[in-house]
Design a protein around this motif. Structure first.
Motif, mmCIF file in Angstrom:
data_model
loop_
_atom_site.group_PDB
_atom_site.id
_atom_site.type_symbol
_atom_site.label_atom_id
_atom_site.label_comp_id
_atom_site.label_asym_id
_atom_site.label_seq_id
_atom_site.Cartn_x
_atom_site.Cartn_y
_atom_site.Cartn_z
ATOM 1 N N VAL A 124 0.724 -1.232 -0.290
ATOM 2 C CA VAL A 124 -0.208 0.158 0.305
ATOM 3 C C VAL A 124 1.112 1.237 -0.265
ATOM 4 C CG1 VAL A 124 -2.036 -1.404 1.234
ATOM 5 C CG2 VAL A 124 -0.519 -0.071 2.873
ATOM 6 N N GLU A 125 2.449 0.589 0.386
ATOM 7 C CA GLU A 125 3.095 2.380 0.618
ATOM 8 C C GLU A 125 4.649 1.818 0.254
ATOM 9 O OE1 GLU A 125 4.054 6.529 3.019
ATOM 10 O OE2 GLU A 125 2.645 4.811 3.454
ATOM 11 N N VAL A 126 5.404 2.518 -0.478
ATOM 12 C CA VAL A 126 7.155 2.092 -0.324
ATOM 13 C C VAL A 126 7.319 3.829 -0.076
ATOM 14 C CG1 VAL A 126 6.272 0.521 -2.070
ATOM 15 C CG2 VAL A 126 6.931 2.948 -3.373
ATOM 16 N N ASN A 127 8.611 3.199 1.244
ATOM 17 C CA ASN A 127 9.512 4.181 1.361
ATOM 18 C C ASN A 127 10.396 5.211 0.477
ATOM 19 O OD1 ASN A 127 10.732 5.701 3.222
ATOM 20 N ND2 ASN A 127 11.489 4.472 4.021
ATOM 21 N N GLU A 128 9.700 5.747 -0.288
ATOM 22 C CA GLU A 128 10.344 6.814 -1.105
ATOM 23 C C GLU A 128 12.152 7.938 -0.551
ATOM 24 O OE1 GLU A 128 9.855 6.587 -3.859
ATOM 25 O OE2 GLU A 128 8.031 5.664 -4.570
ATOM 26 N N ALA A 129 11.280 7.527 0.694
ATOM 27 C CA ALA A 129 13.024 8.454 0.426
ATOM 28 C C ALA A 129 13.736 7.244 0.801
ATOM 29 C CB ALA A 129 12.475 9.216 2.875
ATOM 30 N N LEU A 130 13.715 6.230 1.538
ATOM 31 C CA LEU A 130 14.427 4.751 1.049
ATOM 32 C C LEU A 130 14.927 4.803 -0.170
ATOM 33 C CD1 LEU A 130 16.256 2.435 2.492
ATOM 34 C CD2 LEU A 130 14.275 1.440 2.487
ATOM 35 N N ARG A 131 14.507 4.817 -1.371
ATOM 36 C CA ARG A 131 15.038 4.510 -2.592
ATOM 37 C C ARG A 131 15.764 6.295 -2.990
ATOM 38 N NH1 ARG A 131 11.646 2.656 -6.388
ATOM 39 N NH2 ARG A 131 9.658 2.976 -5.732
ATOM 40 N N ALA A 132 15.499 7.017 -2.167
ATOM 41 C CA ALA A 132 16.469 8.704 -2.431
ATOM 42 C C ALA A 132 17.746 8.307 -1.680
ATOM 43 C CB ALA A 132 15.848 9.643 -2.085
ATOM 44 N N ASP A 133 17.999 8.129 -0.587
ATOM 45 C CA ASP A 133 18.780 8.287 0.173
ATOM 46 C C ASP A 133 18.792 6.611 1.046
ATOM 47 O OD1 ASP A 133 20.497 8.411 1.907
ATOM 48 O OD2 ASP A 133 20.100 9.799 3.121
ATOM 49 N N PRO A 134 18.980 5.408 0.674
ATOM 50 C CA PRO A 134 19.401 4.143 0.773
ATOM 51 C C PRO A 134 20.266 4.017 2.071
ATOM 52 C CG PRO A 134 19.675 4.623 -2.190
ATOM 53 C CD PRO A 134 19.952 5.802 -0.643
ATOM 54 N N SER A 135 20.788 4.353 3.020
ATOM 55 C CA SER A 135 21.416 4.806 3.484
ATOM 56 C C SER A 135 20.569 5.011 5.045
ATOM 57 C CB SER A 135 22.651 6.087 3.817
ATOM 58 O OG SER A 135 22.118 7.268 4.433
ATOM 59 N N LEU A 136 19.798 5.412 5.000
ATOM 60 C CA LEU A 136 18.700 5.252 5.707
ATOM 61 C C LEU A 136 18.647 3.625 6.593
ATOM 62 C CD1 LEU A 136 15.709 7.632 4.543
ATOM 63 C CD2 LEU A 136 17.497 7.722 6.676
ATOM 64 N N ALA A 137 18.817 2.682 5.354
ATOM 65 C CA ALA A 137 18.770 1.302 5.839
ATOM 66 C C ALA A 137 19.391 0.897 6.979
ATOM 67 C CB ALA A 137 18.575 -0.064 4.401
ATOM 68 N N ASN A 138 20.371 1.901 6.082
ATOM 69 C CA ASN A 138 21.779 1.362 7.878
ATOM 70 C C ASN A 138 21.682 2.303 9.460
ATOM 71 O OD1 ASN A 138 23.616 1.458 5.237
ATOM 72 N ND2 ASN A 138 23.989 -0.142 6.393
ATOM 73 N N SER A 139 21.355 3.632 8.716
ATOM 74 C CA SER A 139 21.475 4.784 9.816
ATOM 75 C C SER A 139 20.648 4.472 10.699
ATOM 76 C CB SER A 139 21.269 6.072 9.559
ATOM 77 O OG SER A 139 20.305 6.308 8.750
ATOM 78 N N ASP A 140 18.900 4.194 10.533
ATOM 79 C CA ASP A 140 17.552 4.155 11.204
ATOM 80 C C ASP A 140 16.822 1.916 10.703
ATOM 81 O OD1 ASP A 140 16.263 4.091 12.661
ATOM 82 O OD2 ASP A 140 14.681 6.147 12.352
ATOM 83 N N PRO A 141 17.687 0.956 10.735
ATOM 84 C CA PRO A 141 16.866 0.553 9.927
ATOM 85 C C PRO A 141 15.129 -0.053 10.493
ATOM 86 C CG PRO A 141 18.730 0.075 11.115
ATOM 87 C CD PRO A 141 18.539 0.895 10.687
ATOM 88 N N LEU A 142 15.073 -0.106 12.123
ATOM 89 C CA LEU A 142 13.699 -0.098 12.034
ATOM 90 C C LEU A 142 13.093 1.357 12.556
ATOM 91 C CD1 LEU A 142 15.068 -3.009 15.026
ATOM 92 C CD2 LEU A 142 14.289 -2.921 12.866
ATOM 93 N N GLY A 143 13.349 2.193 12.063
ATOM 94 C CA GLY A 143 12.538 3.334 11.833
ATOM 95 C C GLY A 143 12.480 3.917 10.409
ATOM 96 N N ALA A 144 13.761 5.400 9.760
ATOM 97 C CA ALA A 144 12.832 5.932 8.820
ATOM 98 C C ALA A 144 13.812 5.299 7.666
ATOM 99 C CB ALA A 144 13.712 7.197 8.634
ATOM 100 N N GLY A 145 14.109 3.839 7.958
ATOM 101 C CA GLY A 145 14.829 2.783 6.671
ATOM 102 C C GLY A 145 13.755 1.987 6.662
ATOM 103 N N TRP A 146 12.938 2.106 6.726
ATOM 104 C CA TRP A 146 11.771 1.173 6.267
ATOM 105 C C TRP A 146 11.275 1.151 4.856
ATOM 106 C CZ3 TRP A 146 7.164 2.300 3.965
ATOM 107 C CH2 TRP A 146 7.289 3.962 3.688
#
Length: 124
Positions: free
Chosen positions: A74-96
């Protein structure tokens, strides 16, 4: 809010409205190293458990992201697409990675809670 884990190192956080947020765990991002690209699923697409719903690429490797539960994106994290490093810096938060409308919440019963997931990590 309930958070469950899969043996493939995805987490799923259940919301009260029948939706859930999915991402990768601290362990997964640590094993991958610096994430440089994510391929997210298409909104509206439905998946069964263990189907490949996305890909995460790092400087070390590429890994599939598996759908933990039957449902529709129903939704994808466009912020993660723009900044994949969010998966490293905040995997349980902003890196969803994505949000899914669950078709069968009973599938959550076969997933691990944090204690069981910690045991999996200790024994691997």
């Amino acid at each position: 809010m309930t958070i469950k884990y899969t043996p493939d190192h995805e987490w799923i956080q259940v919301h009260g409205d029948g939706t859930a947020t999915v991402g990768i765990t601290h362990h997964a991002q640590d094993a991958l190293g610096d994430v440089v690209f994510v391929d997210l699923p298409e909104v509206g697409k439905s998946f069964a458990p263990k189907e490949i719903a996305g890909v995460v690429e790092s400087v070390k490797a590429a890994a599939d992201v598996y759908m933990p539960i039957t449902g529709e994106i129903v939704e994808v994290n466009e912020a993660l697409r723009a900044d994949p490093s969010l998966a490293n810096s905040d995997p349980l938060g902003a890196g969803w990675f994505f949000k899914v409308k669950m078709a069968n919440a009973g599938e959550l019963d076969s997933m691990m809670d944090s204690t069981a997931y910690d045991e999996l990590l200790k024994n691997s």
